[in-house]
Design an enzyme around this catalytic site. Structure first.
Site, PDB file in Angstrom:
ATOM      1  N   GLY A 147       0.829  -1.346  -0.123  1.00 13.27           N
ATOM      2  CA  GLY A 147       0.085  -0.119  -0.099  1.00 13.27           C
ATOM      3  C   GLY A 147       0.927   1.450   0.016  1.00 13.27           C
ATOM      4  CD  GLU A 154      -5.589  -0.188  -4.230  1.00 13.07           C
ATOM      5  OE1 GLU A 154      -6.294  -1.217  -3.833  1.00 13.07           O
ATOM      6  OE2 GLU A 154      -5.572   0.879  -3.652  1.00 13.07           O
ATOM      7  CB  ILE A 212       4.895   0.709   7.177  1.00 17.16           C
ATOM      8  CG1 ILE A 212       5.308   1.497   8.586  1.00 17.16           C
ATOM      9  CG2 ILE A 212       4.886  -0.707   7.422  1.00 17.16           C
ATOM     10  CD1 ILE A 212       4.514   1.366   9.680  1.00 17.16           C
TER      11      ILE A 212
HETATM   12  N1  COA Z   1      -5.469   9.055  16.240  1.00 16.98           N
HETATM   13  C1  COA Z   1      -5.060  10.109  16.114  1.00 16.98           C
HETATM   14  N2  COA Z   1      -4.172  10.627  14.760  1.00 16.98           N
HETATM   15  C2  COA Z   1      -3.827   9.637  14.129  1.00 16.98           C
HETATM   16  C3  COA Z   1      -3.729   8.286  14.415  1.00 16.98           C
HETATM   17  C4  COA Z   1      -4.828   8.005  15.592  1.00 16.98           C
HETATM   18  N3  COA Z   1      -4.872   6.727  16.001  1.00 16.98           N
HETATM   19  N4  COA Z   1      -3.270   7.648  13.535  1.00 16.98           N
HETATM   20  C5  COA Z   1      -2.710   8.460  12.857  1.00 16.98           C
HETATM   21  N5  COA Z   1      -2.961   9.770  13.181  1.00 16.98           N
HETATM   22  C6  COA Z   1      -2.490  10.845  12.350  1.00 16.98           C
HETATM   23  C7  COA Z   1      -1.149  10.816  12.321  1.00 16.98           C
HETATM   24  O1  COA Z   1      -0.381  11.375  13.177  1.00 16.98           O
HETATM   25  C8  COA Z   1      -1.107  11.740  10.951  1.00 16.98           C
HETATM   26  O2  COA Z   1      -1.317  13.191  11.188  1.00 16.98           O
HETATM   27  P1  COA Z   1      -0.422  14.235  10.545  1.00 16.98           P
HETATM   28  O3  COA Z   1      -1.057  14.278   9.024  1.00 16.98           O
HETATM   29  O4  COA Z   1      -1.010  15.460  11.287  1.00 16.98           O
HETATM   30  O5  COA Z   1       0.909  13.764  10.814  1.00 16.98           O
HETATM   31  C9  COA Z   1      -2.560  11.439   9.989  1.00 16.98           C
HETATM   32  O6  COA Z   1      -3.324  10.733  11.318  1.00 16.98           O
HETATM   33  C10 COA Z   1      -2.191  10.097   9.237  1.00 16.98           C
HETATM   34  O7  COA Z   1      -1.435   9.063   9.800  1.00 16.98           O
HETATM   35  P2  COA Z   1      -0.252   8.416   9.090  1.00 16.98           P
HETATM   36  O8  COA Z   1       0.078   7.324  10.119  1.00 16.98           O
HETATM   37  O9  COA Z   1       0.765   9.226   8.954  1.00 16.98           O
HETATM   38  O10 COA Z   1      -0.926   7.748   7.591  1.00 16.98           O
HETATM   39  P3  COA Z   1      -0.354   7.247   6.430  1.00 16.98           P
HETATM   40  O11 COA Z   1      -0.135   8.238   5.616  1.00 16.98           O
HETATM   41  O12 COA Z   1       0.641   6.287   6.998  1.00 16.98           O
HETATM   42  O13 COA Z   1      -1.882   6.558   5.915  1.00 16.98           O
HETATM   43  C11 COA Z   1      -3.967   5.347   6.202  1.00 16.98           C
HETATM   44  C12 COA Z   1      -2.485   5.694   6.647  1.00 16.98           C
HETATM   45  C13 COA Z   1      -4.665   4.358   6.811  1.00 16.98           C
HETATM   46  C14 COA Z   1      -4.740   6.672   6.075  1.00 16.98           C
HETATM   47  C15 COA Z   1      -3.493   4.976   4.681  1.00 16.98           C
HETATM   48  O14 COA Z   1      -2.880   3.819   4.485  1.00 16.98           O
HETATM   49  C16 COA Z   1      -4.906   4.984   3.959  1.00 16.98           C
HETATM   50  O15 COA Z   1      -5.284   5.764   3.301  1.00 16.98           O
HETATM   51  N6  COA Z   1      -5.650   3.660   3.943  1.00 16.98           N
HETATM   52  C17 COA Z   1      -6.749   3.398   3.161  1.00 16.98           C
HETATM   53  C18 COA Z   1      -7.256   2.203   2.741  1.00 16.98           C
HETATM   54  C19 COA Z   1      -5.945   1.306   2.208  1.00 16.98           C
HETATM   55  O16 COA Z   1      -5.101   0.857   2.935  1.00 16.98           O
HETATM   56  N7  COA Z   1      -5.990   1.226   0.846  1.00 16.98           N
HETATM   57  C20 COA Z   1      -5.176   0.494   0.317  1.00 16.98           C
HETATM   58  C21 COA Z   1      -3.692   1.175   0.060  1.00 16.98           C
HETATM   59  S1  COA Z   1      -3.447   1.814  -1.470  1.00 16.98           S
END
Ligand code: COA
Length: 434
Positions: A217, A240, A221
């Site tokens: 994804g 994807e 990570i």
């Molecule tokens: N509570 C509060 N804030 C949280 C949090 C929690 N449990 N977990 C993450 N955050 C905050 C982070 O601190 C970050 O804040 P910032 O933008 O102010 O730094 C923000 O939320 C995004 O978190 P992050 O861990 O950096 O997200 P990411 O870029 O690794 O994306 C998803 C994680 C889940 C949003 C992303 O993988 C996604 O869009 N998934 C959708 C479904 C999917 O997996 N699709 C297939 C992949 S293509």
């Protein structure tokens, strides 16, 4: 036939094309580099002049700063609707002037064929070839479904877009109008994996055998896992989104697609987005197939390959193993995308495994991402019955088929030590720690 003469007849400029848009039109765009920024800018200029009203534009993972996701003053004249939000759509959805369509990525072409009609579909394409075909370049996704459901087809040709020889093509005879807009392609900023991502990537890499078929994804990570796979052999790609780390794995020889059961010796994706290195790799390369998402993300197709490994991220997970990847409480963050498609596809594959991986805490260590219950309002993306492995920097929990007590114990063991007592107290109070 002289297709260049036909091309010249259909060639116009962005302002003239935007001038064809009428009040109430529903306009379709696809994911990432398929989007048409020149047309969108000209249309926004018309909306700003009150020349249109009630126009909607659909996108998925917006990669340009579209005015309809940035300028609330355009609301009612020109609004955006996202199938999976990027940075700008996310803000507009939370501000209440853009809409979102909840859906699994694999289902979107089906939803479009059943439920949506478009007045125009606007797609960025690479230049026409001598046979009159345009390559839809880095995106296939749901374009074919939209093209089947539209009154008008407009193309925005950009010479910088690579030509995908094994991707979706459209012939000039189907196209109503063409504009030209050469510009450098947007790139996804690359984060260098930090120590924590590298640790998580290392745990996952240990569980990936040679010959596995991978999906990664978006994010630090999945990139770290990619980096940790460079010493593997005979890996395959069925994913994807095609990413930079995948090009690296191909170029270093770790991926050769030789052990796949379908599409042997070829990487398969539904769209690509990353750095110029990806776009150069795709250009004229039969080693990568960019195919419609209702095929690529269908779990029944994914699981035809053995040892499918999917790696995705999450915002929080509760002690049942319910995975939220779309919201923080009621605040919208993202769409479902293909997470569930790959969790299911990987688990149905012989030898397959699906990983949900994330750092144990957020916001500088103040919030545990493993919680007794999800934050009220949180959206469940991957359900407790589908979840397989959950990984943090403290280790690996295997939840699929495990009891509630085993899940709670394993998840607490990979939570940040600062939160383990609190989680244990809550789990005991709820009778989960038998
Ligand atoms: N509570 C509060 N804030 C949280 C949090 C929690 N449990 N977990 C993450 N955050 C905050 C982070 O601190 C970050 O804040 P910032 O933008 O102010 O730094 C923000 O939320 C995004 O978190 P992050 O861990 O950096 O997200 P990411 O870029 O690794 O994306 C998803 C994680 C889940 C949003 C992303 O993988 C996604 O869009 N998934 C959708 C479904 C999917 O997996 N699709 C297939 C992949 S293509």
């Amino acid at each position: 036939m002289d297709f260049s003469a036909v091309y010249q007849q259909k060639l116009t400029d962005a302002a003239s094309l935007a001038a064809r848009v009428e009040n109430g039109w529903n306009i379709g765009m696809d994911a990432a580099l398929a989007q048409a920024p020149g047309f969108a800018e000209a249309l926004a200029a018309r909306a700003a002049q009150n020349e249109v009203s009630g126009v909607w534009v659909q996108t998925l993972l917006d990669v340009y700063p579209f005015a309809f996701y940035q300028d609330e003053a355009l609301s009612g004249k020109l609004n955006g609707m996202s199938w999976f939000s990027g940075g700008f759509a996310r803000k507009a959805i939370n501000a209440g002037f853009a809409d979102i369509i909840p859906a699994y990525y694999r289902d979107m072409p089906g939803h479009i064929r059943r439920a949506w009609d478009y007045d125009a579909v606007v797609i960025a394409a690479s230049p026409m070839d001598k046979h009159g075909y345009f390559s839809l370049s880095c995106t296939s996704s749901y374009s074919e479904a939209m093209l089947d459901k539209t009154k008008h087809i407009f193309l925005e040709v950009n010479r910088e877009l690579p030509r995908a020889v094994c991707g979706t093509q459209i012939h000039i005879s189907r196209v109503d109008a063409v504009i030209e807009n050469d510009h450098a392609l947007p790139v996804l900023p690359q984060a260098t994996p930090d120590e924590l991502s590298t640790t998580i990537g290392g745990y996952i890499a240990e569980l990936i055998p040679d010959g596995a078929c991978i999906q990664l994804g978006i994010g630090a990570i999945p990139d770290a896992v990619g980096a940790a796979l460079k010493t593997k052999h005979d890996l395959g790609i069925h994913t994807e989104m095609f990413t930079d780390s995948m090009v690296e794995l191909i170029e270093c020889g770790a991926v050769n697609n030789s052990k796949k059961q379908i599409h042997r010796y070829q990487s398969v994706t539904t769209f690509a987005y990353g750095s110029q290195r990806i776009y150069d790799y795709i250009d004229d390369n039969p080693g990568i197939a960019i195919m419609p998402v209702d095929y690529v993300n269908d779990p029944a197709v994914i699981c035809k390959n053995d040892n499918v490994i999917s790696i995705n991220a999450a915002l929080e997970v509760d002690l049942w193993g319910q995975v939220c990847a779309e919201s923080i409480g009621t605040r919208h963050v993202s769409g479902s995308g293909g997470q569930v498609d790959y969790v299911r596809g990987a688990c149905q594959s012989r030898g397959g495994k699906s990983f949900i991986a994330f750092p144990s805490t957020a916001k500088g260590g103040t919030i545990s991402k493993i919680k007794p219950i999800l934050t009220p309002g949180a959206i469940v993306t991957t359900a407790k019955n589908d979840v397989d492995y959950v990984v943090t920097e403290y280790g690996v929990a295997h939840l699929r088929g495990e009891s509630l007590a085993s899940r709670a114990r394993q998840l607490i063991a990979i939570a940040h030590p600062d939160f383990r007592d609190e989680l244990t107290f809550d789990a005991k109070k709820r009778g989960m720690m038998i």
